[in-house]
Write an enzyme that holds these catalytic residues in place. Structure first.
Site, PDB file in Angstrom:
ATOM      1  N   ASP A 457       0.841  -1.202   0.000  1.00 34.95           N
ATOM      2  CA  ASP A 457       0.000   0.000   0.000  1.00 34.95           C
ATOM      3  C   ASP A 457       0.873   1.248   0.000  1.00 34.95           C
ATOM      4  O   ASP A 457       2.085   1.192   0.278  1.00 34.95           O
ATOM      5  CB  ASP A 457      -0.880  -0.048   1.262  1.00 34.95           C
ATOM      6  CG  ASP A 457      -2.157   0.767   1.153  1.00 34.95           C
ATOM      7  OD1 ASP A 457      -2.299   1.538   0.187  1.00 34.95           O
ATOM      8  OD2 ASP A 457      -3.003   0.636   2.058  1.00 34.95           O
ATOM      9  N   MET A 458       0.283   2.393  -0.278  1.00 32.31           N
ATOM     10  CA  MET A 458       1.008   3.679  -0.323  1.00 32.31           C
ATOM     11  C   MET A 458      -0.066   4.751  -0.193  1.00 32.31           C
ATOM     12  O   MET A 458      -0.793   5.007  -1.140  1.00 32.31           O
ATOM     13  CB  MET A 458       1.690   3.757  -1.689  1.00 32.31           C
ATOM     14  CG  MET A 458       2.832   4.686  -1.867  1.00 32.31           C
ATOM     15  SD  MET A 458       2.392   6.411  -1.831  1.00 32.31           S
ATOM     16  CE  MET A 458       3.928   7.129  -2.298  1.00 32.31           C
ATOM     17  N   ASP A 526     -10.785   2.062  -2.997  1.00 34.15           N
ATOM     18  CA  ASP A 526     -11.280   1.761  -1.650  1.00 34.15           C
ATOM     19  C   ASP A 526     -12.796   1.798  -1.611  1.00 34.15           C
ATOM     20  O   ASP A 526     -13.397   1.480  -0.583  1.00 34.15           O
ATOM     21  CB  ASP A 526     -10.726   2.783  -0.648  1.00 34.15           C
ATOM     22  CG  ASP A 526      -9.352   2.374  -0.145  1.00 34.15           C
ATOM     23  OD1 ASP A 526      -8.912   1.253  -0.456  1.00 34.15           O
ATOM     24  OD2 ASP A 526      -8.717   3.186   0.556  1.00 34.15           O
TER      25      ASP A 526
HETATM   26  C1  DGJ Z   1      -5.768   1.898   2.047  1.00 35.09           C
HETATM   27  C2  DGJ Z   1      -6.161   0.643   1.320  1.00 35.09           C
HETATM   28  O1  DGJ Z   1      -6.641   0.941   0.044  1.00 35.09           O
HETATM   29  C3  DGJ Z   1      -7.178  -0.107   2.164  1.00 35.09           C
HETATM   30  O2  DGJ Z   1      -7.652  -1.214   1.463  1.00 35.09           O
HETATM   31  C4  DGJ Z   1      -6.532  -0.486   3.454  1.00 35.09           C
HETATM   32  O3  DGJ Z   1      -5.470  -1.367   3.195  1.00 35.09           O
HETATM   33  C5  DGJ Z   1      -6.019   0.749   4.168  1.00 35.09           C
HETATM   34  N1  DGJ Z   1      -5.188   1.545   3.334  1.00 35.09           N
HETATM   35  C6  DGJ Z   1      -5.261   0.360   5.408  1.00 35.09           C
HETATM   36  O4  DGJ Z   1      -4.682   1.428   6.016  1.00 35.09           O
END
Ligand code: DGJ
Length: 713
Positions: A457-458, A526
Site C-alpha cells: 500500500d502507499m 477503496d
Molecule cells: C488503504 C487501502 O486501500 C485499504 O484497502 C486499506 O489497506 C487501508 N489503506 C489500510 O490502512
C-alpha cells in the site's frame, strides 16, 4: 508476423504488426519524422506519405507541432517538446545529427529498431527505440539519453515518445479522472484545440487520472471505428500532452516527470525512459481495450498464466483491530466460504491502533500477536489457504520508533513544514539506505513467516519532496524514488519466487503498466460499493484486464456510501474481476455464508473465462438499462456473461443483449438451464437476460459450446 524494414531509397522505416503499420523517416534537418500510424501499408506505399519540402507559411509558425517522433526544444519549434536539455554552458537548443540505425530481429516473436542520434555540437547521444511483437498490434517505444561529455547536463524534459495521428476532420479524447474512492471515471469528449495535459504531480500514478489516453476521430463506438491509444509504464509523476494544432493535426507526447522537475545526467550517465506503448485499431473502443488486455497478459504481468485465488481481506471487517484470536476466527469462516488466500490488512504491527502511530515499525504488535505472526500463518495454512499481509513500506508515522531514530529519512526541505497526510510522512525511497532498509525487513518478514502474498500500500502523495544534503536531490528523487521502489520489489520477487504482490495506493493510486509488470493484481479503489464499482470497473477495463482487477464483496450498508445492495448483486459485480471478500464474516448469517459459498464456487468454475478470457463490454453503464460484460475463452468454447441492473424506472426497456465473439457456426448450452442456443441467434438477435424484478438485480450466464452438434442442427 511483426517486422521492421528499411527502404534506403526513400529513407523510410516501416514497422509492421499483424494489422497495423507505423512509418517514419529522417528529414533534411536530421530530425526523425513521422509518416504513418494506422492500417497496414507496404514500404512503397509508406513512401507516398513523405511530405513535400516545407514552405514557410509565415515567420510566426515554425515547424508544425505535430509530425516529429520526438519534438525537441530547439530551432523554430513552439509546440510541447518531448526533449528539453540544458547543457553545461546554459545552451538549451538540441540539434539532431543522425548516427545510424540497427534492426534486431533475433528475439523470437519480436523485432526492434534503434535509431541513433547525437547533438551536432554538444555531448548528448539520443537513441529512439521501437519494438513490435508477433502477437499484438501494440508498439513499444522508449528513448535512451547518454551524456557523452565531461560535464553534467540537465534533462528538463525527457519523454518516452511522441505519437502523431493521421489527419482527420475531428478528434475526440477518452481518458479517466477521479479522486480517492472514485477512480477511473471515463470521459469521452471532443478534443479541445491547443493543448490538453493529463498529468500526475503527486509522485505516484494517482487516483486523479491514469497514464493512458485514447483518441478517435469522433466517430468510434464500442464496436467500430478507428482508435489510437497509448499507455505509459511509469509509477511516479507523469504527463501526456495532447496537441490539436491550428492546421487540424493531432499529436501527443508522454513521459515520466512533471513540469518544473528536471533530471541531472552526470558525465557518462545514461537515462532510459520508461516504455510508452501504443496501439491503433479500427475495431472501436472495445477492440482497443482487448488489445491492451492481451498485451498486458502477454508482455506485462509476471505470471499471467496463473489463476488468481479468491482472497479474503480483513480491512473492512476489523479495521485496525487485528489480533491473533480474531483473525483465526475470521479465517475459519473464510475457509467455510471457499476462500483461498487470507490477507491480514493494516494494524498488525508496532503501536498501530489507528492511523496515528506505528507506521515504520514492522514487527508484529506483541500484545496482539504474542508469539509473532507464526501461529496465525500456520492456522491459515492448516485451513488450506495461503497467507497474505498488508505492508506500507514507503511511509512513516512521526509517532514511530523509525521516525524517532531517522527523522532525516523522510522527504523534506530545511525550514519547511513537513506536511502530514493521514498523519504520515513519505520515506525518501530515492535514498539507497532507505530502500536497503525496506528490502531488508521485507525479505526477512516474508522468509521468516512463510508469507505468500503482500498487499503493498502507499497512502499519500509526495510533498516537500526535498533531499537535503544532496544538491541535485530535489531533481533526482522523482525518478530515483520509482527506480528504487521497482528494485526493492524486483529483489523481493527474486528472493521469493512464490510470493505474489497486490499494488495498492489507497485504492487505485498506483496502477500503471510499470507497477503491473512486477505485481500480480491491483486494488482499483477503496470504494467497495457495488453500485459505484460498476462505473469504476468500466473505466478500469479500458486498459487493464480483469485478471488484474481485485474486487471485494463487503458488507451493507456500505461503509463509504451507506448504500445497501443485495449480496448476490455485490458478488456478481465482484465476479467481473478477481473475486474477493472483505465483509465481516463473523456477522454473516448462516444463510449469507451459504449463498456466498455458492457464488464463490460458481466463480471458481468460471474464473478461467473471466481472468484469461476475452472481454466484451456488451452494454456500458451509461443509462437506466442493464449493463453487461461478456468474457469468452480464446478457443470460444465457453462464455460467461454478467448483467447488472440498477434501479429501473417502471417501463425501462430491457433490450435483448447481443453477445459477441462466439463461434458463429456453433450452438451453446446454458449451464444453468440446459437450454441450447444458436450462436447466430445469440449474437445477431440477442437474448433477454433473466433478471429478477426490483432494484439492484443481477444475473450471470455461463455458456458452453455444444461441440458435437453442427451448424445446421
Ligand atoms: C488503504 C487501502 O486501500 C485499504 O484497502 C486499506 O489497506 C487501508 N489503506 C489500510 O490502512
Amino acid at each position: 508476423m511483426a517486422a521492421i524494414s528499411f527502404a534506403p531509397a526513400s529513407g523510410v522505416w516501416l514497422l509492421s504488426t499483424a494489422r497495423t503499420s507505423y512509418a517514419l523517416r529522417i528529414d533534411d534537418t536530421g530530425a526523425p519524422c513521422h509518416l504513418a500510424w494506422g492500417p497496414r501499408l507496404s514500404l512503397a506505399a509508406a513512401a507516398d506519405l513523405i511530405p513535400p519540402p516545407a514552405v514557410e507559411v509565415s515567420s510566426f509558425e515554425g515547424r508544425p507541432p505535430a509530425g516529429e517522433e520526438l519534438p525537441v526544444d530547439g530551432g523554430a519549434r513552439y509546440g510541447a517538446p518531448s526533449l528539453r536539455v540544458r547543457f553545461a554552458d546554459g545552451t538549451r537548443a538540441f540539434e539532431w545529427e543522425p548516427m545510424g540505425h540497427r534492426i534486431d530481429e533475433q528475439t523470437p516473436g519480436a523485432a526492434e529498431l534503434a535509431l541513433e542520434f547525437r547533438d551536432r555540437h554538444y555531448p548528448l547521444a539520443v537513441t529512439l527505440h521501437y519494438r513490435v511483437h508477433d502477437d499484438t498490434d501494440v508498439i513499444e517505444r522508449w528513448t535512451v539519453l547518454r551524456n557523452t561529455g565531461q560535464q553534467p547536463l540537465s534533462l528538463l524534459r525527457a519523454d518516452s515518445a511522441a505519437w502523431t495521428l493521421p489527419p482527420r476532420d475531428d478528434y475526440r479524447i477518452s481518458h479517466v479522472t477521479g479522486q480517492w474512492s472514485s477512480e477511473s471515471l471515463l470521459h469521452r469528449e471532443p478534443l479541445p484545440h491547443s493543448e490538453t495535459v493529463l498529468t500526475s504531480r503527486r509522485g505516484i500514478t494517482s487516483h486523479h487520472t491514469s497514464p493512458w489516453v485514447m483518441l478517435d476521430a469522433g466517430d468510434a463506438t464500442e464496436d467500430r471505428g478507428e482508435v489510437w491509444s497509448a499507455a505509459l509504464a511509469w509509477s511516479g509523476s507523469w504527463h501526456i500532452i495532447v496537441q490539436r494544432t491550428p492546421d487540424g493535426r493531432t499529436a501527443f507526447t508522454g513521459g515520466a516527470g512533471q513540469d518544473g522537475a528536471s533530471l541531472p545526467l552526470a558525465p557518462g550517465e545514461e537515462y532510459v525512459t520508461p516504455c510508452c506503448a501504443a496501439v491503433y485499431t479500427d475495431g472501436g473502443f472495445g477492440a482497443a481495450s482487448r488489445a491492451w488486455h492481451a498485451y498486458v497478459m502477454a508482455h506485462v504481468l509476471p505470471h499471467p498464466d496463473e489463476l488468481r485465488p479468491v482472497l479474503f481481506n480483513s480491512w473492512e471487517a476489523t479495521g485496525f483491530d487485528v489480533d491473533e484470536a480474531g483473525q483465526k476466527a475470521l479465517a475459519a469462516r473464510a475457509a467455510e466460504l471457499g476462500i483461498e488466500l487470507y490477507v491480514v490488512d493494516d494494524g498488525w504491527f508496532g503501536a498501530r491502533r489507528d492511523d496515528k502511530a506505528g507506521l515504520g515499525d514492522w514487527s508484529p504488535a506483541p500484545d496482539r500477536f504474542p508469539a509473532g505472526l507464526g501461529p496465525l500463518v500456520e492456522e491459515v495454512h492448516r485451513l488450506g489457504m495461503r497467507f497474505g499481509l498488508w505492508v506500507e513500506p514507503e511511509m512513516v508515522n512521526p509517532d514511530s520508533d523509525l521516525y524517532r531514530a531517522h527523522p532525516d529519512w523522510v522527504l523534506h526541505y530545511p525550514h519547511r513544514t513537513r506536511t502530514e497526510l493521514r498523519n504520515q510522512l513519505v520515506l525518501n525511497f530515492a535514498r539507497d539506505d532507505v530502500a536497503a532498509w525496506a528490502y531488508g525487513w521485507l525479505t526477512r518478514l516474508v522468509a521468516d513467516n512463510g508469507i505468500d502474498f503482500l498487499k503493498w500500500d502507499m497512502n499519500r502523495a509526495l510533498s516537500e519532496a526535498g533531499w537535503p544534503g544532496r544538491t541535485d536531490g530535489q531533481d533526482l528523487l522523482w525518478t530515483r524514488y520509482v527506480h528504487n521502489l521497482y528494485d526493492v520489489i524486483d529483489r523481493l520477487r527474486a528472493d521469493h519466487p512464490g510470493l505474489r504482490i497486490e499494488t495498492c495506493s489507497g485504492g487505485g493510486g498506483r496502477i500503471d503498466l510499470g507497477i503491473l509488470s512486477r505485481t500480480d493484481q491491483a486494488w482499483p479503489s477503496d470504494n467497495t460499493d457495488a453500485a459505484d464499482r460498476v462505473s469504476i470497473q468500466y473505466g478500469f477495463s479500458q486498459i487493464y484486464p480483469a485478471r488484474t482487477m481485485a474486487a471485494w464483496v463487503t458488507d451493507v450498508p456500505n461503509q463509504l456510501t451507506g448504500r445497501s445492495v443485495p449480496l448476490r448483486y455485490r458478488f456478481h459485480v465482484a465476479m467481473a474481476g478477481v473475486l474477493a471478500v472483505g465483509g465481516d464474516l463473523a456477522c454473516w448469517t448462516p444463510k449469507e455464508i451459504a449463498q456466498g459459498a455458492e457464488l464463490v464456487a460458481e466463480y471458481k468454475e468460471i474464473r478461467h473465462i473471466v481472468q484469461h478470457g476475452i472481454q466484451q463490454r456488451l452494454r456500458c453503464p451509461v443509462d437506466d438499462a442493464p449493463s453487461a460484460v461478456q468474457y469468452t475463452t480464446a478457443d470460444r468454447r465457453e462464455a460467461y456473461v454478467l448483467v447488472w441492473q440498477r434501479a429501473p424506472r417502471h417501463g425501462t426497456p430491457r433490450p435483448a443483449l447481443r453477445l459477441a465473439g462466439l463461434d458463429p457456426a456453433a450452438r451453446y448450452r446454458d449451464v444453468r438451464t440446459g437450454a441450447v442456443h444458436h450462436a447466430s441467434v445469440l449474437t445477431g438477435y440477442g437474448i433477454t437476460p433473466d433478471l429478477p424484478c426490483g432494484d439492484w438485480s443481477s444475473t450471470s450466464l455461463h455458456l458452453v459450446r455444444v461441440d458435437d452438434e453442427g451448424a445446421g442442427a
